[in-house]
Write a protein that holds these residues in place. Structure first.
Motif, short mmCIF file in Angstrom:
data_model
loop_
_atom_site.label_atom_id
_atom_site.label_comp_id
_atom_site.label_asym_id
_atom_site.label_seq_id
_atom_site.Cartn_x
_atom_site.Cartn_y
_atom_site.Cartn_z
N ALA A 84 0.83 -1.20 0.00
CA ALA A 84 0.00 0.00 0.00
C ALA A 84 0.87 1.25 0.00
O ALA A 84 0.52 2.26 -0.64
CB ALA A 84 -0.93 -0.01 1.20
N ALA A 85 2.01 1.19 0.69
CA ALA A 85 2.91 2.35 0.73
C ALA A 85 3.49 2.64 -0.65
O ALA A 85 3.63 3.81 -1.05
CB ALA A 85 4.03 2.10 1.74
N GLU A 86 3.83 1.58 -1.39
CA GLU A 86 4.36 1.78 -2.75
C GLU A 86 3.32 2.39 -3.67
O GLU A 86 3.61 3.29 -4.47
CB GLU A 86 4.86 0.45 -3.31
CG GLU A 86 6.11 -0.08 -2.64
CD GLU A 86 6.45 -1.51 -3.06
OE1 GLU A 86 7.63 -1.89 -2.95
OE2 GLU A 86 5.52 -2.25 -3.48
N ALA A 109 -10.21 2.81 -1.23
CA ALA A 109 -11.40 2.10 -0.73
C ALA A 109 -12.45 1.97 -1.83
O ALA A 109 -13.13 0.95 -1.94
CB ALA A 109 -11.97 2.83 0.48
N PHE A 110 -12.57 2.99 -2.66
CA PHE A 110 -13.53 2.93 -3.76
C PHE A 110 -13.14 1.82 -4.75
O PHE A 110 -13.99 1.05 -5.21
CB PHE A 110 -13.59 4.27 -4.48
CG PHE A 110 -14.32 4.21 -5.79
CD1 PHE A 110 -15.70 4.18 -5.83
CD2 PHE A 110 -13.62 4.15 -7.00
CE1 PHE A 110 -16.37 4.10 -7.05
CE2 PHE A 110 -14.27 4.08 -8.20
CZ PHE A 110 -15.66 4.05 -8.23
N LEU A 111 -11.85 1.74 -5.09
CA LEU A 111 -11.40 0.71 -6.02
C LEU A 111 -11.65 -0.70 -5.46
O LEU A 111 -11.97 -1.63 -6.22
CB LEU A 111 -9.92 0.89 -6.34
CG LEU A 111 -9.52 2.16 -7.11
CD1 LEU A 111 -8.02 2.19 -7.33
CD2 LEU A 111 -10.26 2.25 -8.44
N VAL A 112 -11.52 -0.83 -4.15
CA VAL A 112 -11.83 -2.12 -3.52
C VAL A 112 -13.33 -2.40 -3.65
O VAL A 112 -13.74 -3.52 -3.95
CB VAL A 112 -11.40 -2.12 -2.04
CG1 VAL A 112 -11.91 -3.37 -1.33
CG2 VAL A 112 -9.88 -2.03 -1.93
N ASP A 141 -7.78 -5.60 -4.83
CA ASP A 141 -7.96 -6.27 -3.53
C ASP A 141 -6.85 -5.80 -2.61
O ASP A 141 -5.71 -5.58 -3.06
CB ASP A 141 -7.89 -7.78 -3.67
CG ASP A 141 -9.19 -8.39 -4.19
OD1 ASP A 141 -10.24 -7.76 -3.96
OD2 ASP A 141 -9.13 -9.46 -4.83
N CYS A 142 -7.15 -5.67 -1.34
CA CYS A 142 -6.13 -5.36 -0.33
C CYS A 142 -6.01 -6.56 0.59
O CYS A 142 -6.99 -6.99 1.21
CB CYS A 142 -6.52 -4.12 0.47
SG CYS A 142 -6.41 -2.58 -0.48
N ASP A 143 -4.80 -7.11 0.64
CA ASP A 143 -4.58 -8.32 1.43
C ASP A 143 -3.24 -8.20 2.15
O ASP A 143 -2.19 -8.11 1.50
CB ASP A 143 -4.60 -9.54 0.52
CG ASP A 143 -4.42 -10.85 1.28
OD1 ASP A 143 -4.73 -10.86 2.49
OD2 ASP A 143 -4.00 -11.84 0.66
N GLY A 153 -7.84 -6.76 -8.70
CA GLY A 153 -9.04 -7.45 -8.25
C GLY A 153 -9.69 -8.25 -9.36
O GLY A 153 -9.17 -8.33 -10.49
N PRO A 154 -10.86 -8.83 -9.09
CA PRO A 154 -11.57 -9.63 -10.10
C PRO A 154 -11.94 -8.82 -11.33
O PRO A 154 -11.97 -9.35 -12.44
CB PRO A 154 -12.82 -10.12 -9.35
CG PRO A 154 -12.49 -10.00 -7.90
CD PRO A 154 -11.55 -8.85 -7.78
#
Length: 866
Positions: A695-697, A730-733, A739-741, A748-749
């Motif tokens: 996420a930092a990158e 958050a919108f992209l998720v 996806d954020c993991d 994401g899908p």
């Protein structure tokens, strides 16, 4: 939003005889024929009904008049409001002809019964103040009495400082004779305006002044109402007009201008009278020659013009009503987007149609050619040179003229972008005129100044073909009489809809208080050479540069807020959605289902950001195969040769005609600001590849991109970068693009959604990569020896280099080859001190510049992977 096709592009309600939006039946009787066309504020009836349900309505007019009384009585009856039963201050024959009860007892009975009544303020007289009895009565009443100032404007004749024969015949514009009212009524009833001001709750007003004598309160109330009506009247007909010679005399007496003239004379050794003559010559070049009679004549011509050219003019009714209310409180400056020469006309027309004074418009000196210049000056235009740096006398004259307009409360209009946008995208704000307005405010020309961001959007642009030629590298044609006559052919075509949206006015006083607090009061006026601010900023002076820097930040912050306000007001049109869906694609064509998904996603993103949509988009399908505005937009683009529609294997395929992509790109750019933030985050996430990034990158890449494009886009004001980044991630998720993991951001899908959003800014990425490559090739140590390049030459080199890369496939999008974007890229490289300019020629700023250019290209490259 209202439709204006016949031609009523205003923010007012249909007249009471029209049922749409008012709940009123058809106007009947003799008076209905004359009174039905009068425009009233859209929310007036609903507001008055709500007040009548709580208490008694007492309407207040300035001067006794039979026509005003008759209209108010008719209006209340048609609107279903409590009928008009009594009047005060209505003396003489006209009062008798009105057949209304005029005794004090009748007035008090009407107020107590909750019926409507009317008070004419007339001349100030403490003993005969009609409000004195009302104040005493309100102390004994449980229900509140609402004093509602109303103004009926039949005539737009402006008041002049020097009387004329017309004033003998008609009376003054502020207090016209009965004869004048009758003549104006017969001539202009179709253009008349009935304005309903902000009601004063007398019960609440008295509660705050419980110990004050009734007579004193009555005088206060009368003064407040009189002042409110005076401001409303001035909003409608404008300030008192001065003769051009009187204006020149007043401007040339300006304290700051006189100081500048003395400084120039002392510094150059020229006689002071010669410098004064130069200032007077500059003022004649600048000043308008506003003529309300001429404006009234032009109104009819412009009505035909807009009706002939546009299917409809869609106006933000709420915003226009808000502007009218604000105009009574402080002088205002309209700051519209600037995409077409039509911009100059539409706002003046709208304000006049809605009972407001058209603005004085700052126009480029290039438009002062004969005969357009003389015509425009009479319409309120004042002309400004494009380049004034170093001309101290001209700058001081312009500052003094702007101060004169502000002090006399003339509405103003200028374009914070400077020139017209050739790309459709909002340009980075210029601060010159903003700074002059701030200086005039600091000098006490007004207690406050309201800046009103306005977005003017077109479904089809008159100048589209000339813009496309300029962006491809062609030269801009100089404005001239020949060009004006040639432009007459535009009257033979139809240009779909025109949209006008008003954002909430921005208070200069409030912005200064927010940014500087109490320090705002200590800022000095920039006296335009040799003033107090300059002395404070001098080396070695106490607090050297502090005030100058504080003012610079105030001006830049205000300009940014205006520009952001314009971006918020932009209309999301069907053609803009279709253009964004089709152009953010690097392959040949798109199937109908993919187009529908993209349009739906764009609508969702815009709606979450509080965007304004074209009226017919509400509830309409996003599928271009289904009847609706999206299908209509595709059909028009196909008819104009911009899009090719093919049917294959049971699917409909939409292809953008390659040579016409720059034309369609204009409409994409008009709405792209709504999608820049998610697009930058999507591009930063996609650059990590299938394995993703931390996420930092992703955050660091997005931050780098936002700084790369700081001359291209306006970002949300009042929020930190991290807040914007987190909300868009958050919108992209949410839309399953990423996806954020475990602290990593992965595709994401919905990989097509991620690619689509990322490719919204692909043309800009390719253009900046191209500019850096061209600078490296032309200015780097390995570059072949050649004559030094200036900015224009470097942009030409980049365009030619880009043409080769596009033809060979190394550049994917034709719209990358935009002269405007490449000029911004070169400007950005100079701002980053990678390249420098000396005597108009470019060079690398330092030995490290080669590595810096390569680092910029390497930073962009991962975002261009397909």
């Amino acid at each position: 939003m209202t439709k204006a096709s016949d031609p009523q592009p205003d923010g007012s309600t249909p007249p009471p005889s029209a049922p749409e939006g008012t709940g009123l039946g058809e106007g009947g009787g003799v008076l209905g024929r004359w009174f039905a066309p009068v425009k009233i504020p859209r929310d007036a009836i609903a507001t008055l009904r709500a007040l009548a349900a709580r208490g008694s309505l007492v309407f207040v007019m300035r001067s006794p008049g039979l026509l005003g009384f008759l209209y108010l009585r008719w209006f209340l009856r048609r609107a279903g409001l409590p009928p008009l039963r009594a009047a005060q201050g209505f003396h003489g024959l006209t009062g008798w002809l009105a057949r209304v009860r005029r005794t004090r007892r009748a007035f008090e009975d009407a107020v107590a019964a909750g019926e409507s009544s009317l008070v004419f303020l007339g001349r100030p007289d403490a003993e005969k103040n009609p409000l004195a009895a009302l104040v005493r009565q309100q102390r004994d009443l449980f229900q509140p009495v609402f004093l509602v100032p109303v103004l009926l404007v039949w005539s737009r004749r402006a008041q002049r400082l020097q009387g004329s024969i017309w004033d003998v015949l008609y009376g003054s514009p502020e207090s016209p004779s009965a004869f004048a009212n009758a003549i104006a009524f017969l001539r202009a009833f179709r253009r008349a305006v009935f304005d309903v001001g902000r009601a004063l709750d007398l019960k609440e007003y008295l509660a705050q002044r419980a110990a004050e004598p009734d007579a004193s309160v009555a005088l206060r109330v009368r003064g407040a109402l009189h002042q409110h009506l005076a401001r409303e009247f001035r909003t409608a007909v404008g300030p008192p007009l001065k003769a051009p010679s009187r204006v020149r005399e007043k401007v040339l007496r300006d304290r700051s201008l006189r100081a500048a003239i003395e400084a120039v004379a002392a510094g150059t050794g020229r006689p002071a009278q010669a410098v004064v003559a130069e200032a007077e010559k500059d003022l004649r070049e600048i000043a308008s020659n506003y003529d309300p009679v001429f404006v009234g004549v032009m109104r009819a011509l412009l009505s035909r013009f807009f009706r002939r050219l546009y299917t409809s003019v869609e106006v933000d009714e709420e915003g226009l009503a808000r502007l009218r209310r604000a105009a009574g409180e402080a002088p205002f400056v309209l700051c519209p987007s600037h995409k077409s020469h039509v911009d100059y006309l539409v706002l003046s027309w709208l304000l006049y149609e809605n009972g407001m004074t058209p603005p004085h418009i700052a126009a480029g000196i290039n438009l002062a050619f004969w005969p357009f210049g003389a015509i425009a000056r009479r319409g309120g235009a004042f002309f400004i040179r494009r380049k004034v740096k170093g001309d101290r006398v001209y700058t001081a004259v312009l500052r003094a003229y702007v101060k004169h307009l502000l002090r006399d409360r003339f509405p103003q209009e200028f374009y914070v972008e400077g020139g017209r946008s050739r790309t459709g995208k909002l340009l980075f704000p210029k601060t010159g005129l903003v700074s002059m307005e701030v200086d005039a405010w600091l000098d006490g020309a007004a207690d406050d100044v309201l800046f009103v961001p306005v977005a003017i959007d077109y479904e089809r642009l008159i100048e589209a073909s000339s813009y496309a030629n300029e962006l491809a590298g062609g030269e801009k044609r100089k404005e001239s009489l020949r060009g004006l006559l040639g432009a007459a052919r535009v009257l033979l075509r139809r240009y779909e809809r025109l949209y006008v949206q008003f954002e909430t006015p921005i208070s200069l006083r409030q912005v200064a208080a927010e940014r500087l607090g109490a320090r705002a009061a200590s800022l000095a006026v920039d006296e335009a050479w040799g003033g107090e601010a300059e002395r404070r900023a001098a080396p070695g002076a106490a607090g050297a540069g502090d005030d100058a820097e504080a003012k610079r930040q105030l001006v830049q912050g205000l300009a940014n807020r205006i520009a952001y306000g314009i971006s918020r007001a932009v209309t999301i049109t069907p053609v803009g959605l279709v253009a964004a869906a089709l152009l953010s694609h690097v392959r040949r064509g798109l199937g109908s289902e993919e187009v529908a998904r993209r349009v739906e996603l764009l609508r969702y993103v815009a709606a979450e950001g509080g965007a304004r949509f074209a009226r017919d988009l509400a509830g309409a399908p996003s599928d271009p195969r289904q009847a609706g505005p999206i299908a209509d937009a595709v059909r028009r683009l196909a008819r104009d040769g911009l899009v090719r529609v093919e049917v294959a294997a049971g699917d409909t395929i939409y292809q953008v005609v390659d040579e016409k992509r720059p034309l369609l790109d204009y409409h994409r750019n008009a709405v792209i600001h709504r999608y820049v933030a998610p697009a930058l985050v999507a591009s930063a996430a996609r650059a990590g590849g299938t394995g993703g990034s931390t996420a930092a990158e992703v955050r660091d890449r997005a931050l780098w991109l936002s700084r790369l494009f700081k001359l291209e886009f306006m970002y949300r004001s009042g929020a930190s970068f991290d807040e914007i980044f987190e909300s868009n991630l958050a919108f992209l998720v949410r839309v399953r693009a990423v996806d954020c993991d475990a602290g990593r951001v992965l595709p994401g899908p919905e990989t097509t959604a991620l690619a689509f959003l990322a490719d919204l800014v692909r043309a800009y990425l390719e253009a900046y990569h191209l500019a850096a490559a061209a600078a490296l090739a032309a200015l780097g140590s390995d570059a072949p020896r050649q004559a030094p390049l200036d900015r224009r030459a470097l942009v030409r080199e980049a365009l030619e280099r880009g043409r080769g890369e596009f033809l060979s496939g190394r550049i994917a999008l034709r719209e990358t080859l935009s002269k405007a974007t490449l000029e911004n890229a070169v400007e950005w490289l100079m701002a980053q001190r990678v390249i420098a300019e000396e005597a108009g020629k470019l060079r690398l700023a330092s030995p490290a510049s080669v590595a810096e250019l390569r680092a910029i290209m390497d930073g962009i490259a991962p975002h261009l992977a397909m």
